[in-house]
Design an enzyme around this catalytic site. Sequence first.
Site, PDB file in Angstrom:
ATOM      1  CD  GLU A 220      -2.794   1.391   2.227  1.00 53.57           C
ATOM      2  OE1 GLU A 220      -2.559   0.583   3.399  1.00 53.57           O
ATOM      3  OE2 GLU A 220      -3.777   2.115   2.361  1.00 53.57           O
ATOM      4  CG  ASP A 316      -8.759   1.097   3.907  1.00 54.66           C
ATOM      5  OD1 ASP A 316      -8.630   0.429   5.102  1.00 54.66           O
ATOM      6  OD2 ASP A 316      -7.782   1.701   3.474  1.00 54.66           O
TER       7      ASP A 316
HETATM    8 ZN   LIG Z   1      -6.726  -1.442   5.497  1.00 53.85          ZN
END
Ligand SMILES: [Zn+2]
Length: 420
Positions: A220, A316
């Site tokens: 990420e 998220d």
């Molecule tokens: Zn996450």
Amino acid sequence: MSSQSYDLILRHCRLLRSPDALESVDVGIQAGKIMAIAPHLEATAQQELDMQGQLVSPPFVESHIHLDSALTAGEPRWNESGTLFEGIEIWRDRKQSLTLEDVKQRAIATLKQQAMQGVLFVRSHADVSETNLTALQALLAVREEVQDWITLQVVAFPQDGIYGNPQNQALMEEALKLGVDVVGGIPHYELTREDGVRSVQQVFEWAQQYDRLIDIHCDEIDDDQSRFLEVVAAYAIRTGLGSRVTASHTTAFGSYNNAYAYKLMGFLQRAQLNFIANPLINITLQGRTDTYPKRRGVTRVKELWQQGLNVSLGHDCVQDPWYSLGTGNMLDVAFMAVHVCQMTGMGEIDACYDMVTWQGAKTLGLGDQYGVEVGKPANLIVLAASDRYDAIRRRASVRYVISQGRLLVEMEPTKMIWHR
Ligand SMILES: [Zn+2]
């Protein structure tokens, strides 16, 4: 005339029974299960609801959220740089003051927001890099408390890395013993690349030892040299755990050169992992160090989908140090995916709906527990829409939520008066 009687009959459903099958039917529900689906049910029921041809769909699946940090935006301060890393620092400060009650209250408030908008299956990460495991204990308690109306999976998520701090490895083991559903990891945030590789190996070992699913926050970052997805794929191939493994985010995949991405795609085919993209967050947090052109910072959703790999979408964050917006509405997520991933073809828009329903269910490993079919648990939602495209285009409101055979939520249509 049949003497058949049900607890609940839904009349005149436009049922989305599978991604490509729309049927005009009645649905009969008894003792928490779907007992009959037919064009017209010759039966009576304690309660009958007329769906008036509205879209009846399996519930939305939230495959990636952090309930422990939800509803904390601005505490103790706002994320001014808007970066992932400032978010982690703010959370590090906020989590000093976590209590069981604080986490439980915010998690349940968020789950209610989600359920009101048709979400009945949720996978939440719980940060376990804090000595008392407060967030984790709270979410495990919440999992029990809400089980009558929503299904919650909890991931042990080492936010600060498994090797970032000497105590974190033991905390992960403790979390596994306490009964998390899923083992997490964050290899790109470990102190070195070697630690990152070692952390992936450790996650797979734990998953096998404790018989748990895997969901790793993987690459990420916009760094095109962040290549832990290949490590996760390699372990999935060697262990054969493929469908039990999920790579979340993989935003660096959007920055890889095509020669490498092409080679990697072949490995991913062999590995058969699940992928989760979080388009609301990825488009917001990534690309922050770019000038122009600015990258979108989202993984290759379209290409993974075209390869037939399982991709689901998550919210998220809902009002936390990483993202101050959000309501938990999965149609917002799908809508953003349509734009950011350029999924604007007719089949592609429909696919984005599937990514917050069936494909999310596959990521969570729900198997026969999911879908509107005779014999399955009666979990379904009714949308003020005619089909998947219409639902996403208008971010249609959810009129009814049926959970485990019982009416959980009923939403009155909003009234608008045109005065001229
Ligand atoms: Zn996450």
